[in-house]
Design a protein around this motif. Structure first.
Motif, short mmCIF file in Angstrom:
data_model
loop_
_atom_site.label_atom_id
_atom_site.label_comp_id
_atom_site.label_asym_id
_atom_site.label_seq_id
_atom_site.Cartn_x
_atom_site.Cartn_y
_atom_site.Cartn_z
N LYS A 1 -8.74 -98.14 30.60
CA LYS A 1 -7.54 -98.62 29.92
C LYS A 1 -6.33 -97.78 30.33
O LYS A 1 -6.36 -96.55 30.20
CB LYS A 1 -7.73 -98.56 28.40
CG LYS A 1 -8.91 -99.42 27.91
CD LYS A 1 -9.03 -99.40 26.40
CE LYS A 1 -9.50 -98.08 25.86
NZ LYS A 1 -10.92 -97.80 26.24
N VAL A 2 -5.30 -98.46 30.82
CA VAL A 2 -4.10 -97.77 31.28
C VAL A 2 -2.88 -98.30 30.54
O VAL A 2 -2.65 -99.51 30.48
CB VAL A 2 -3.90 -97.96 32.80
CG1 VAL A 2 -2.64 -97.21 33.25
CG2 VAL A 2 -5.10 -97.46 33.58
N HIS A 3 -2.12 -97.39 29.97
CA HIS A 3 -0.83 -97.73 29.37
C HIS A 3 0.24 -97.37 30.41
O HIS A 3 0.28 -96.25 30.90
CB HIS A 3 -0.63 -96.92 28.08
CG HIS A 3 0.62 -97.28 27.33
ND1 HIS A 3 1.86 -96.79 27.67
CD2 HIS A 3 0.80 -98.08 26.25
CE1 HIS A 3 2.75 -97.27 26.83
NE2 HIS A 3 2.14 -98.05 25.97
N ILE A 4 1.09 -98.34 30.75
CA ILE A 4 2.07 -98.13 31.81
C ILE A 4 3.37 -98.84 31.48
O ILE A 4 3.35 -99.93 30.88
CB ILE A 4 1.52 -98.60 33.18
CG1 ILE A 4 2.48 -98.25 34.31
CG2 ILE A 4 1.18 -100.09 33.15
CD1 ILE A 4 1.86 -98.42 35.69
N PHE A 5 4.47 -98.26 31.83
CA PHE A 5 5.78 -98.84 31.50
C PHE A 5 6.21 -99.89 32.52
O PHE A 5 5.82 -99.86 33.69
CB PHE A 5 6.84 -97.74 31.41
CG PHE A 5 7.10 -97.00 32.70
CD1 PHE A 5 8.16 -97.36 33.53
CD2 PHE A 5 6.29 -95.94 33.09
CE1 PHE A 5 8.40 -96.69 34.72
CE2 PHE A 5 6.52 -95.25 34.28
CZ PHE A 5 7.57 -95.63 35.10
#
Length: 206
Positions: free
Chosen positions: A58-62
């Motif tokens: 899981k990756v949180h990216i802007f």
């Protein structure tokens, strides 16, 4: 991509946040479209080469703010989709930064600040991200970061798993130390630039 352990002796000048924010915003705004594309791709390749994210992580990216010449994260997002890596992006709802999962067919719209966000206001509730790829105007050699002064990410970091890797991405290497770090400022774990990956665990002295 080799990892560099950052340490205090790499820093050669102390500066205030306001000074650094102005300096590095001006430097970023001077970059050409070609430079942004090339350096964003180099940052992406350094990230992938070092961290090697896996399917189902899981990756949180802007999503980049184009008027501020932010790093092009489309390289990352396209790669994650192609590898079955779960992608989450930030959205500000009622002054709170939430995390919305996106897919290839997710619909986006521009908010009142002309920032592209998913239409959905559904907070994923995820706190155990594997990676949080974090925007910044400047990151120093101690892991401190400067954003736009709203504090959204500092508050967001307070509610995530300690195992989540907080990774800043920036066009520029850390040549100055941030002099006025506050107690509530949450440091990064890593910084990725077009030329290197830096680790900030124990100030690089482990």
């Amino acid at each position: 991509m080799a990892l560099r352990r950052s340490a205090i002796f790499f820093i050669n000048l102390n500066m205030k946040k306001s000074e650094l924010r102005k300096k590095y915003l001006e430097k970023r705004m001077s970059l050409s479209d070609e430079e942004i594309f090339q350096q964003s791709e180099e940052i992406f390749r350094n990230f992938i080469g070092y961290f090697k994210p896996l399917p189902e992580q899981k990756v949180h990216i802007f999503i980049p703010i184009h008027k501020f010449r932010e790093i092009n994260t489309r390289f990352f997002i396209d790669y994650f989709f192609s590898r079955n890596i779960k992608v989450f992006v930030p959205k500000v709802v009622d002054t709170k930064l939430i995390s919305v999962e996106i897919f290839k067919d997710t619909i986006f719209e521009y908010n009142q600040w002309n920032i592209s966000e998913p239409v959905s206001n559904e907070d994923s509730g995820i706190s155990d991200f594997d990676y949080i790829i974090t925007p910044l105007l400047y990151g120093d050699g101690c892991g401190n970061r400067i954003g736009y002064g709203k504090g959204f990410y500092d508050r967001f970091f307070e509610n995530i798993s300690a195992k989540s890797k907080k990774i800043g991405v920036n066009y520029f290497n850390p040549d100055e130390i941030i002099d006025d770090v506050r107690e509530e400022d949450v440091p990064l774990d890593y910084l990725v630039t077009p030329t290197e990956v830096l680790s900030f665990f124990n100030n690089g002295l482990e």
